[in-house]
Design a protein around this motif. Structure first.
Motif, PDB file in Angstrom:
ATOM      1  N   VAL A 137      65.566 192.902  85.752  1.00  0.00           N
ATOM      2  CA  VAL A 137      64.141 193.122  86.038  1.00  0.00           C
ATOM      3  C   VAL A 137      63.395 191.792  86.070  1.00  0.00           C
ATOM      4  O   VAL A 137      62.546 191.555  86.948  1.00  0.00           O
ATOM      5  CB  VAL A 137      63.528 194.086  85.000  1.00  0.00           C
ATOM      6  N   GLU A 138      63.688 190.891  85.116  1.00  0.00           N
ATOM      7  CA  GLU A 138      63.018 189.599  85.078  1.00  0.00           C
ATOM      8  C   GLU A 138      63.315 188.782  86.344  1.00  0.00           C
ATOM      9  O   GLU A 138      62.425 188.113  86.890  1.00  0.00           O
ATOM     10  CB  GLU A 138      63.446 188.804  83.844  1.00  0.00           C
ATOM     11  N   CYS A 139      64.555 188.834  86.807  1.00  0.00           N
ATOM     12  CA  CYS A 139      64.910 188.099  88.035  1.00  0.00           C
ATOM     13  C   CYS A 139      64.170 188.672  89.237  1.00  0.00           C
ATOM     14  O   CYS A 139      63.669 187.918  90.086  1.00  0.00           O
ATOM     15  CB  CYS A 139      66.420 188.144  88.256  1.00  0.00           C
ATOM     16  N   GLU A 140      64.090 189.988  89.312  1.00  0.00           N
ATOM     17  CA  GLU A 140      63.376 190.584  90.440  1.00  0.00           C
ATOM     18  C   GLU A 140      61.883 190.257  90.384  1.00  0.00           C
ATOM     19  O   GLU A 140      61.252 190.037  91.416  1.00  0.00           O
ATOM     20  CB  GLU A 140      63.577 192.099  90.490  1.00  0.00           C
ATOM     21  N   LYS A 141      61.317 190.206  89.191  1.00  0.00           N
ATOM     22  CA  LYS A 141      59.905 189.823  89.067  1.00  0.00           C
ATOM     23  C   LYS A 141      59.652 188.458  89.697  1.00  0.00           C
ATOM     24  O   LYS A 141      58.568 188.199  90.233  1.00  0.00           O
ATOM     25  CB  LYS A 141      59.495 189.770  87.594  1.00  0.00           C
ATOM     26  N   ARG A 142      60.636 187.585  89.629  1.00  0.00           N
ATOM     27  CA  ARG A 142      60.498 186.232  90.165  1.00  0.00           C
ATOM     28  C   ARG A 142      60.981 186.154  91.606  1.00  0.00           C
ATOM     29  O   ARG A 142      61.099 185.056  92.149  1.00  0.00           O
ATOM     30  CB  ARG A 142      61.285 185.258  89.276  1.00  0.00           C
ATOM     31  N   ARG A 143      61.245 187.294  92.210  1.00  0.00           N
ATOM     32  CA  ARG A 143      61.706 187.372  93.606  1.00  0.00           C
ATOM     33  C   ARG A 143      62.997 186.579  93.800  1.00  0.00           C
ATOM     34  O   ARG A 143      63.158 185.867  94.801  1.00  0.00           O
ATOM     35  CB  ARG A 143      60.627 186.877  94.563  1.00  0.00           C
ATOM     36  N   MET A 144      63.909 186.695  92.852  1.00  0.00           N
ATOM     37  CA  MET A 144      65.192 186.014  92.941  1.00  0.00           C
ATOM     38  C   MET A 144      66.248 186.990  93.429  1.00  0.00           C
ATOM     39  O   MET A 144      66.249 188.169  93.067  1.00  0.00           O
ATOM     40  CB  MET A 144      65.592 185.450  91.572  1.00  0.00           C
ATOM     41  N   LEU A 145      67.150 186.494  94.259  1.00  0.00           N
ATOM     42  CA  LEU A 145      68.312 187.285  94.637  1.00  0.00           C
ATOM     43  C   LEU A 145      69.128 187.584  93.381  1.00  0.00           C
ATOM     44  O   LEU A 145      69.333 186.697  92.552  1.00  0.00           O
ATOM     45  CB  LEU A 145      69.142 186.502  95.651  1.00  0.00           C
ATOM     46  N   VAL A 146      69.593 188.828  93.231  1.00  0.00           N
ATOM     47  CA  VAL A 146      70.462 189.220  92.120  1.00  0.00           C
ATOM     48  C   VAL A 146      71.837 189.541  92.697  1.00  0.00           C
ATOM     49  O   VAL A 146      71.999 190.488  93.467  1.00  0.00           O
ATOM     50  CB  VAL A 146      69.894 190.431  91.356  1.00  0.00           C
ATOM     51  N   ASP A 147      72.819 188.734  92.337  1.00  0.00           N
ATOM     52  CA  ASP A 147      74.167 188.820  92.913  1.00  0.00           C
ATOM     53  C   ASP A 147      75.050 189.754  92.093  1.00  0.00           C
ATOM     54  O   ASP A 147      75.133 189.624  90.867  1.00  0.00           O
ATOM     55  CB  ASP A 147      74.773 187.414  92.953  1.00  0.00           C
ATOM     56  N   VAL A 148      75.758 190.677  92.775  1.00  0.00           N
ATOM     57  CA  VAL A 148      76.647 191.624  92.087  1.00  0.00           C
ATOM     58  C   VAL A 148      78.121 191.272  92.245  1.00  0.00           C
ATOM     59  O   VAL A 148      78.986 192.045  91.825  1.00  0.00           O
ATOM     60  CB  VAL A 148      76.400 193.070  92.587  1.00  0.00           C
ATOM     61  N   SER A 149      78.443 190.103  92.814  1.00  0.00           N
ATOM     62  CA  SER A 149      79.839 189.794  93.142  1.00  0.00           C
ATOM     63  C   SER A 149      80.758 189.717  91.930  1.00  0.00           C
ATOM     64  O   SER A 149      81.959 189.927  92.068  1.00  0.00           O
ATOM     65  CB  SER A 149      79.925 188.481  93.932  1.00  0.00           C
ATOM     66  N   HIS A 150      80.225 189.391  90.755  1.00  0.00           N
ATOM     67  CA  HIS A 150      81.068 189.337  89.552  1.00  0.00           C
ATOM     68  C   HIS A 150      80.692 190.425  88.554  1.00  0.00           C
ATOM     69  O   HIS A 150      80.934 190.273  87.353  1.00  0.00           O
ATOM     70  CB  HIS A 150      80.969 187.958  88.897  1.00  0.00           C
ATOM     71  N   MET A 151      80.139 191.523  89.053  1.00  0.00           N
ATOM     72  CA  MET A 151      79.816 192.648  88.173  1.00  0.00           C
ATOM     73  C   MET A 151      80.906 193.706  88.260  1.00  0.00           C
ATOM     74  O   MET A 151      81.390 194.027  89.355  1.00  0.00           O
ATOM     75  CB  MET A 151      78.477 193.271  88.571  1.00  0.00           C
ATOM     76  N   ASN A 152      81.274 194.274  87.097  1.00  0.00           N
ATOM     77  CA  ASN A 152      82.193 195.404  87.151  1.00  0.00           C
ATOM     78  C   ASN A 152      81.444 196.632  87.651  1.00  0.00           C
ATOM     79  O   ASN A 152      80.246 196.598  87.930  1.00  0.00           O
ATOM     80  CB  ASN A 152      82.885 195.632  85.801  1.00  0.00           C
ATOM     81  N   GLU A 153      82.182 197.736  87.804  1.00  0.00           N
ATOM     82  CA  GLU A 153      81.596 198.898  88.461  1.00  0.00           C
ATOM     83  C   GLU A 153      80.365 199.421  87.730  1.00  0.00           C
ATOM     84  O   GLU A 153      79.335 199.726  88.350  1.00  0.00           O
ATOM     85  CB  GLU A 153      82.652 200.005  88.580  1.00  0.00           C
ATOM     86  N   GLN A 154      80.433 199.523  86.403  1.00  0.00           N
ATOM     87  CA  GLN A 154      79.301 200.052  85.653  1.00  0.00           C
ATOM     88  C   GLN A 154      78.097 199.106  85.724  1.00  0.00           C
ATOM     89  O   GLN A 154      76.948 199.559  85.837  1.00  0.00           O
ATOM     90  CB  GLN A 154      79.698 200.288  84.199  1.00  0.00           C
ATOM     91  N   ALA A 155      78.344 197.794  85.686  1.00  0.00           N
ATOM     92  CA  ALA A 155      77.252 196.830  85.809  1.00  0.00           C
ATOM     93  C   ALA A 155      76.602 196.921  87.187  1.00  0.00           C
ATOM     94  O   ALA A 155      75.375 196.794  87.328  1.00  0.00           O
ATOM     95  CB  ALA A 155      77.763 195.418  85.548  1.00  0.00           C
ATOM     96  N   PHE A 156      77.425 197.126  88.209  1.00  0.00           N
ATOM     97  CA  PHE A 156      76.896 197.300  89.569  1.00  0.00           C
ATOM     98  C   PHE A 156      75.911 198.462  89.607  1.00  0.00           C
ATOM     99  O   PHE A 156      74.800 198.344  90.141  1.00  0.00           O
ATOM    100  CB  PHE A 156      78.041 197.533  90.555  1.00  0.00           C
ATOM    101  N   TRP A 157      76.319 199.610  89.024  1.00  0.00           N
ATOM    102  CA  TRP A 157      75.448 200.790  89.102  1.00  0.00           C
ATOM    103  C   TRP A 157      74.218 200.634  88.226  1.00  0.00           C
ATOM    104  O   TRP A 157      73.134 201.114  88.580  1.00  0.00           O
ATOM    105  CB  TRP A 157      76.235 202.046  88.754  1.00  0.00           C
ATOM    106  N   HIS A 158      74.339 199.945  87.108  1.00  0.00           N
ATOM    107  CA  HIS A 158      73.144 199.621  86.326  1.00  0.00           C
ATOM    108  C   HIS A 158      72.157 198.812  87.178  1.00  0.00           C
ATOM    109  O   HIS A 158      70.944 199.089  87.186  1.00  0.00           O
ATOM    110  CB  HIS A 158      73.511 198.807  85.079  1.00  0.00           C
TER     111      HIS A 158
END
Length: 349
Positions: free
Chosen positions: A188-209
């Motif tokens: 949420v903090e990253c999105e507030k700053r209009r930053m890209l949030v990368d999911v390339s190193h997230m496991n499946e549950q982190a992706f869905w979170h």
């Protein structure tokens, strides 16, 4: 012209044994897969440049000269050491910009990127790959002020933000629990700053979170297709569908271990293996969701695309394969521009 979604140049500079690695990058041939000369030869005029703390074991093997100020027996880097390493890499990027005499620019918005492309200046977008070095949002704001515009909260190892993505090949992306409560707060903090949030190193549950928390497009800067190469880091069809619904982008990773059905790092890997992943991505994401995410200076490449100066050969091969000029332009730069504009220009709800 090429805008590439992921490289590890800055980590390579940090590990370099050169007395002046910035000069080596700007004016000579740097060990590894990219330097300014080869970027120009490859018509690469922009990309996401990762700030990344290599595993201690890797540093001990390849860059032992960096260990002089560290305890010999430490099992891992401390948070303070991670912060120092990341800060050093940001400083390398700032020094490259300063000493390049206008040939390289750290880009903070889409107008900066367009200006770089117009002037054939290398557009560096700073990306944090693994945020373990950060303990509070004021540190994030400090790096944002220096140009950071993209964050991957996780790398492969567990951290304060979430659980790891390690899994012996073959393995599903389901490697355990996802983001911690702190990790979800930081999305949420990253999105507030209009930053890209990368999911390339997230496991499946982190992706869905992450998917549940973000209102902006979901981006995987350097990921491939799990059905074609069952590495834990590659994406499931359900994840591709979620990325499409969000109007996101996947940058295709060139590392042969994430392309081949056998998961091997094999220098003989042909274009056809890569193109199968491109075809699959277009089938799920459409024309606006597919891009380059090479992982140069961080991946094991085929002899057909060993370094960044081979991009024109890859583009010729895609054309020979039957991809239209419009599709190739989308892969090369337009899709990255579009998604970055959507993220950076969007107002947080």
């Amino acid at each position: 012209m090429i805008f590439d979604g992921h490289n590890d140049l800055l980590a390579r500079l940090w590990m370099s044994s050169h007395r002046d690695p910035v000069d080596q990058f700007l004016h000579h041939t740097l060990e590894g897969q990219m330097d300014l000369r080869r970027c120009r030869q490859g018509r690469m005029y922009g990309g996401l440049f990762a700030i990344f703390v290599p595993p201690l074991k890797y540093v001990k093997t390849h860059a032992s000269h960096k260990l002089t100020s560290m305890a010999h027996s430490q099992a891992d880097f401390t948070i303070a050491q991670r912060h120092d390493i990341c800060t050093a890499q940001i400083d390398y990027a700032l020094e490259i910009e300063y000493r390049s005499q206008g040939a390289v620019k750290i880009c903070r918005d889409i107008a900066d990127i367009h200006l770089c492309m117009k002037n054939q200046c290398l557009a560096m977008v700073l990306h944090l790959e693994g945020a373990e070095a950060l303990t509070n949002v004021s540190q994030l704001d400090d790096w944002y002020a220096k140009g950071l515009r993209s964050v991957g909260l996780l790398w492969n190892e567990p951290s304060q933000f979430g659980h790891g993505l390690q899994g012996k090949f073959p393995h599903s992306p389901d490697t355990g629990l996802g983001l911690t409560d702190l990790g979800q707060q930081w999305v949420v903090e990253c999105e507030k700053r209009r930053m890209l949030v990368d999911v390339s190193h997230m496991n499946e549950q982190a992706f869905w979170h992450t998917q549940q928390l973000l209102t902006q497009p979901i981006v995987a800067t350097h990921s491939n297709i799990h059905k074609l190469c069952p590495q834990a880091r590659n994406l499931l069809d359900s994840q591709l569908n979620a990325i499409k619904v969000s109007h996101g982008v996947v940058g295709l990773n060139f590392d042969t271990a994430f392309l081949r059905a056998d998961g091997q790092r094999n220098i003989q890997t042909p274009y056809s293996v890569m193109f199968a992943h491109f075809d699959y991505l277009f089938e799920y994401l459409g024309e606006t969701g597919v891009a380059f995410g090479s992982d140069y200076d961080g991946g094991f490449m085929s002899k057909y695309w060993p370094s960044v100066d081979y991009f024109p050969r890859l583009i010729d091969a895609l054309s020979d394969y039957g991809y239209s000029d419009i599709r190739i332009a989308n892969i090369c730069h337009k899709n990255w521009y579009t998604v970055l504009h959507r993220i950076w220009a969007s107002l947080n709800k």
